[in-house]
Every structure is written in structure tokens, then in C-alpha cells.
Design an enzyme around this catalytic site. Structure first.
Site, PDB file in Angstrom:
ATOM      1  N   SER A 117      48.285 -71.189   9.887  1.00  0.00           N
ATOM      2  CA  SER A 117      47.390 -70.371   9.063  1.00  0.00           C
ATOM      3  C   SER A 117      47.994 -69.000   8.814  1.00  0.00           C
ATOM      4  O   SER A 117      48.731 -68.466   9.662  1.00  0.00           O
ATOM      5  CB  SER A 117      46.068 -70.205   9.811  1.00  0.00           C
ATOM      6  OG  SER A 117      45.272 -69.210   9.210  1.00  0.00           O
ATOM      7  N   TYR A 141      41.642 -67.230  17.220  1.00  0.00           N
ATOM      8  CA  TYR A 141      42.010 -68.315  16.300  1.00  0.00           C
ATOM      9  C   TYR A 141      43.468 -68.171  15.849  1.00  0.00           C
ATOM     10  O   TYR A 141      44.265 -69.100  15.959  1.00  0.00           O
ATOM     11  CB  TYR A 141      41.078 -68.337  15.076  1.00  0.00           C
ATOM     12  CG  TYR A 141      41.602 -69.222  13.981  1.00  0.00           C
ATOM     13  CD1 TYR A 141      41.603 -70.594  14.131  1.00  0.00           C
ATOM     14  CD2 TYR A 141      42.149 -68.681  12.817  1.00  0.00           C
ATOM     15  CE1 TYR A 141      42.138 -71.419  13.151  1.00  0.00           C
ATOM     16  CE2 TYR A 141      42.673 -69.486  11.833  1.00  0.00           C
ATOM     17  CZ  TYR A 141      42.670 -70.863  12.006  1.00  0.00           C
ATOM     18  OH  TYR A 141      43.215 -71.664  11.040  1.00  0.00           O
ATOM     19  N   LYS A 145      47.037 -70.480  16.639  1.00  0.00           N
ATOM     20  CA  LYS A 145      47.925 -71.049  15.620  1.00  0.00           C
ATOM     21  C   LYS A 145      49.368 -70.590  15.845  1.00  0.00           C
ATOM     22  O   LYS A 145      50.309 -71.362  15.693  1.00  0.00           O
ATOM     23  CB  LYS A 145      47.437 -70.680  14.217  1.00  0.00           C
ATOM     24  CG  LYS A 145      46.185 -71.424  13.811  1.00  0.00           C
ATOM     25  CD  LYS A 145      46.437 -72.929  13.723  1.00  0.00           C
ATOM     26  CE  LYS A 145      45.202 -73.748  13.455  1.00  0.00           C
ATOM     27  NZ  LYS A 145      45.475 -75.205  13.487  1.00  0.00           N
TER      28      LYS A 145
HETATM   29  C1  WQD Z   1      37.837 -63.599   2.003  1.00  0.00           C
HETATM   30  C2  WQD Z   1      37.474 -62.194   1.579  1.00  0.00           C
HETATM   31  C3  WQD Z   1      35.921 -61.078   3.032  1.00  0.00           C
HETATM   32  C4  WQD Z   1      32.340 -63.433   2.036  1.00  0.00           C
HETATM   33  C5  WQD Z   1      39.706 -66.543   6.946  1.00  0.00           C
HETATM   34  C6  WQD Z   1      40.664 -66.683   8.102  1.00  0.00           C
HETATM   35  C7  WQD Z   1      41.843 -67.478   7.656  1.00  0.00           C
HETATM   36  C8  WQD Z   1      41.433 -68.799   7.072  1.00  0.00           C
HETATM   37  C9  WQD Z   1      40.486 -68.592   5.962  1.00  0.00           C
HETATM   38  C10 WQD Z   1      41.101 -70.697   8.569  1.00  0.00           C
HETATM   39  C11 WQD Z   1      37.413 -61.202   2.745  1.00  0.00           C
HETATM   40  C12 WQD Z   1      35.342 -61.240   1.658  1.00  0.00           C
HETATM   41  C13 WQD Z   1      33.628 -62.956   2.140  1.00  0.00           C
HETATM   42  C14 WQD Z   1      31.343 -62.679   1.351  1.00  0.00           C
HETATM   43  C15 WQD Z   1      32.998 -60.986   0.935  1.00  0.00           C
HETATM   44  N1  WQD Z   1      40.771 -69.595   8.053  1.00  0.00           N
HETATM   45  N2  WQD Z   1      33.962 -61.740   1.600  1.00  0.00           N
HETATM   46  N3  WQD Z   1      31.737 -61.482   0.821  1.00  0.00           N
HETATM   47  O1  WQD Z   1      38.770 -63.797   6.077  1.00  0.00           O
HETATM   48  O2  WQD Z   1      40.510 -64.006   4.230  1.00  0.00           O
HETATM   49  O3  WQD Z   1      40.342 -65.738   5.949  1.00  0.00           O
HETATM   50  O4  WQD Z   1      39.385 -67.821   6.425  1.00  0.00           O
HETATM   51  O5  WQD Z   1      41.998 -71.399   8.591  1.00  0.00           O
HETATM   52  O6  WQD Z   1      42.649 -67.671   8.740  1.00  0.00           O
HETATM   53  O7  WQD Z   1      41.056 -65.419   8.553  1.00  0.00           O
HETATM   54  O8  WQD Z   1      38.581 -65.599   4.282  1.00  0.00           O
HETATM   55  O9  WQD Z   1      36.858 -66.458   2.768  1.00  0.00           O
HETATM   56  O10 WQD Z   1      36.133 -65.387   4.948  1.00  0.00           O
HETATM   57  O11 WQD Z   1      37.051 -63.950   3.130  1.00  0.00           O
HETATM   58  O12 WQD Z   1      33.277 -59.877   0.457  1.00  0.00           O
HETATM   59  O13 WQD Z   1      30.181 -63.069   1.231  1.00  0.00           O
HETATM   60  O14 WQD Z   1      36.138 -62.226   1.040  1.00  0.00           O
HETATM   61  O15 WQD Z   1      35.573 -59.831   3.577  1.00  0.00           O
HETATM   62  O16 WQD Z   1      37.916 -59.992   2.291  1.00  0.00           O
HETATM   63  P1  WQD Z   1      39.544 -64.638   5.157  1.00  0.00           P
HETATM   64  P2  WQD Z   1      37.089 -65.421   3.800  1.00  0.00           P
END
Ligand code: WQD
Length: 322
Positions: A117, A141, A145
């Protein structure tokens, strides 16, 4: 060649199973069905129900199906849950992997593909993250990985096993509604959920040092993730000495604000004005892949754009929730 796909009944795993069987590869799935569903598997694909933590079971499965390569996708993947339950994450993701590798080595399996990841990078201080960017994960997490990648590389070197670790960036979309993601923990489904309830989508912070102030990510269609696995499997079929770590991304940054605009447009709810709320702790401002190494090593590039990802995810969401 027969490939054992762990976690093959999950969201990403089932896309990999489809891509590989469509391409004529012989596969068998091992899945404990904790989050997987057997309905996601195409007809004719054998399913063994059980955990990678059960070394005797995996040994028997490898023998019974004459497995010659493993694609290890099974694992826990929620960052916040890993902070609350680190022991559980290390057991499932690291001990599970160690047990599986042990069974693979005992059975002389010579090929191994591992799901990693972009979480291994933590808060990268660079516009495009290459595989040489320092890995400083911010969550248990991400640590599991990174530990997993290192174990895979070390076991590969010690036991003549060719290996590829694939670092997924932000995965979204589905090839068909039934293969879609059931979780609601990422941006796309979280926004769908708000829109469905008639609520404004939430932006977690608009004061980041980015062009529009919102976080920038590299969103990639799960079908592209699947085709990258097929490319890795094909590489290991011929190259029995590979030891590769590769980003799977598009190399294109999309901000949260841009993403929410696309999602609202596709869901027909452009009327709801996004609401800016507090930053979510631990979110890096920008994580975008350099996709150069995977192109050079595997000849692979992503094909699908953000709109297609969101449209395919929305189709499945509508069928499951509305
Ligand atoms: C994306 C962006 C949020 C929801 C994580 C893990 C990564 C992978 C994928 C597993 C961020 C913003 C989100 C909302 C928002 N996981 N957001 N409003 O955090 O980049 O990655 O998930 O394998 O390892 O770290 O993904 O989709 O949670 O967020 O503003 O209602 O959207 O703050 O900037 P992230 P995400």
C-alpha cells in the site's frame, strides 16, 4: 501454472481473480469470508474457506491444487482500526503472511505477489512518490505492509522465490456492481453515503499546502489494479529471480474538492454544497505515485480515468443501497 489467490473473494481480490481467469490463468481462492463473499467468484473457480493463519490448511491447499505461485491479497486494511487494534493487525497481516510464506517455502512455491500500500510512505515530502522515497508509515496498518514487503523480499532471497510487492494507491470503482466495495471508509463511498442521506459531503480540511487547499491523492480504478497483478504474474511466470517493489498508480493527482465535484455530478446531487470540517488526523497533504518503474518493469499503465471509477462505483452503490 496454478495461482493461489488469498483474499480472492474480497473487493480487490475478486477483481484480480476475474482478470486472471479472463486471461486464461488457472486460479484457486483461499478466503476466510470475513469480509469476502463467495458470490463474487466466477463459476468454476475453486474456493477454499479458511485463514492464511492456518499453516496446515494452506499447505494442504497448495498440495491439493498443485499451486506454483501465490498472489497474497488477504489482509486487514483500515487505518483507524489498525490504530485501535494494532496486535490484531500485526497478527493478521504479518503473522498471516509469515505463516503463508512458510507453507509456500515448504512446498517449493517459487513465485509470490504481495499486496502492499501507499500507506508505507506515510507523509511523503515529494510531488511524485517513487519506490525510492523513504518509507515512514504513520499507522500500524502501514507498518504491517512495510514489514510484509521486507519479509517477502528476505524470504524470496533466502528460498529462491521470485517476488513482487505492489503498492496500491487510492483504489476505487468496480467492473460490475456485484464486485463493488461494501465498505464505507474511503472518500468515494463516504460521499455517496452523505448524498444518499441528503447531506452535504464533508471535506476534511481545506487549508493544506495544495492548489485548492484540499488533500491530493492518486485514485486508481480497481480494474487497473487487477491488470497490474496480471502483468506481475506474467512476469514471474518467466522470470524466476525477480525481486520487485512497484507503485500501482496513475501518476496524476486529484484533490478532494475535485473528486467531490465529480462524485456529486455523477450522483446527480450537485445541489448540495460541500462542507469544510476539521482536518482528519494523520492525513498527508499529497500522495501521488510515480508510475514509471511499473511501466518499465511490467509494461503496465493505467487505462481508466477518475470519472469511470466514480461512475462504476455509483452504479454498484445504487443497486446495493437505493
Ligand atoms: C482520501 C482523502 C481524506 C472522506 C487510505 C489509506 C490507504 C488506503 C486507502 C488501504 C483524504 C478525504 C475522505 C470524506 C474527505 N488503504 N476525505 N471527506 O486516507 O488517502 O488512504 O485508504 O489499503 O493506505 O491510508 O483514503 O479515501 O480515506 O481519503 O475529505 O468524507 O479524502 O481526508 O484526504 P486515504 P481516503
Amino acid at each position: 501454472m496454478t495461482w493461489l489467490i488469498t483474499g480472492g473473494a474480497g473487493y480487490i481480490g475478486s477483481h484480480v481473480v476475474k482478470a486472471m481467469t479472463d486471461a486464461g490463468e488457472s486460479v484457486v481462492v483461499l478466503d476466510d469470508l470475513s469480509t469476502g463473499r463467495k458470490e463474487r467468484l466466477p463459476d468454476g473457480v475453486p474456493l477454499e474457506v479458511g485463514s492464511v493463519l492456518d499453516g496446515e490448511l494452506t499447505g494442504r491447499v497448495i498440495e491439493r491444487h498443485s499451486v506454483t505461485g501465490i498472489v497474497h491479497i488477504a489482509g486487514k486494511k483500515q487505518v483507524a482500526e489498525s490504530v485501535a487494534r494494532p496486535l490484531h493487525y500485526y497478527r493478521e497481516n504479518v503473522e498471516g503472511l509469515r505463516t503463508l510464506l512458510d507453507a509456500a517455502v515448504r512446498a517449493d512455491v517459487a513465485r509470490f505477489v504481495f499486496s502492499s500500500s501507499a500507506a508505507v510512505y506515510g507523509m511523503p515530502d515529494t510531488d511524485l512518490v517513487t519506490e525510492r522515497t523513504p518509507c515512514l508509515p504513520l499507522s500500524p496498518y502501514g507498518e504491517t505492509k512495510l514489514a510484509g514487503e521486507r519479509l517477502v523480499a528476505a524470504a524470496g532471497a533466502a528460498h529462491s522465490m521470485a517476488t513482487v510487492s505492489l503498492r496500491y494507491f487510492n483504489v476505487a470503482g468496480a467492473v460490475s456492481p456485484e464486485l463493488g466495495d461494501d465498505g464505507v471508509f474511503n472518500l468515494v463511498p463516504m460521499v455517496f453515503e452523505r448524498l444518499e442521506a441528503g447531506e452535504s459531503p464533508r471535506v476534511f480540511g481545506a487549508d493544506y499546502p495544495t492548489a485548492d487547499g484540499t488533500c491530493v491523492r492518486d485514485y486508481i480504478h480497481v480494474e487497473d489494479i487487477a491488470s497490474a497483478h496480471l502483468a506481475a504474474v506474467r512476469r514471474l511466470t518467466d522470470d524466476t529471480t525477480a525481486s520487485l517493489v512497484l507503485n500501482i498508480g496513475r501518476g496524476e493527482g486529484v484533490s478532494v474538492a475535485e473528486m467531490i465535484t465529480v462524485i456529486q455530478d455523477i450522483a446527480g446531487r450537485a445541489d448540495l454544497v460541500p462542507e469544510v470540517v476539521e482536518r482528519r488526523p494523520g492525513d498527508p497533504a499529497r500522495v501521488v505515485a510515480s508510475a514509471g518503474r511499473i511501466r518499465e518493469e511490467l509494461g503496465w499503465t493505467a487505462r481508466h480515468a477518475v470519472r469511470e471509477m466514480v461512475a462504476s462505483a455509483w452504479e454498484g452503490w445504487r443497486l446495493r443501497h437505493l
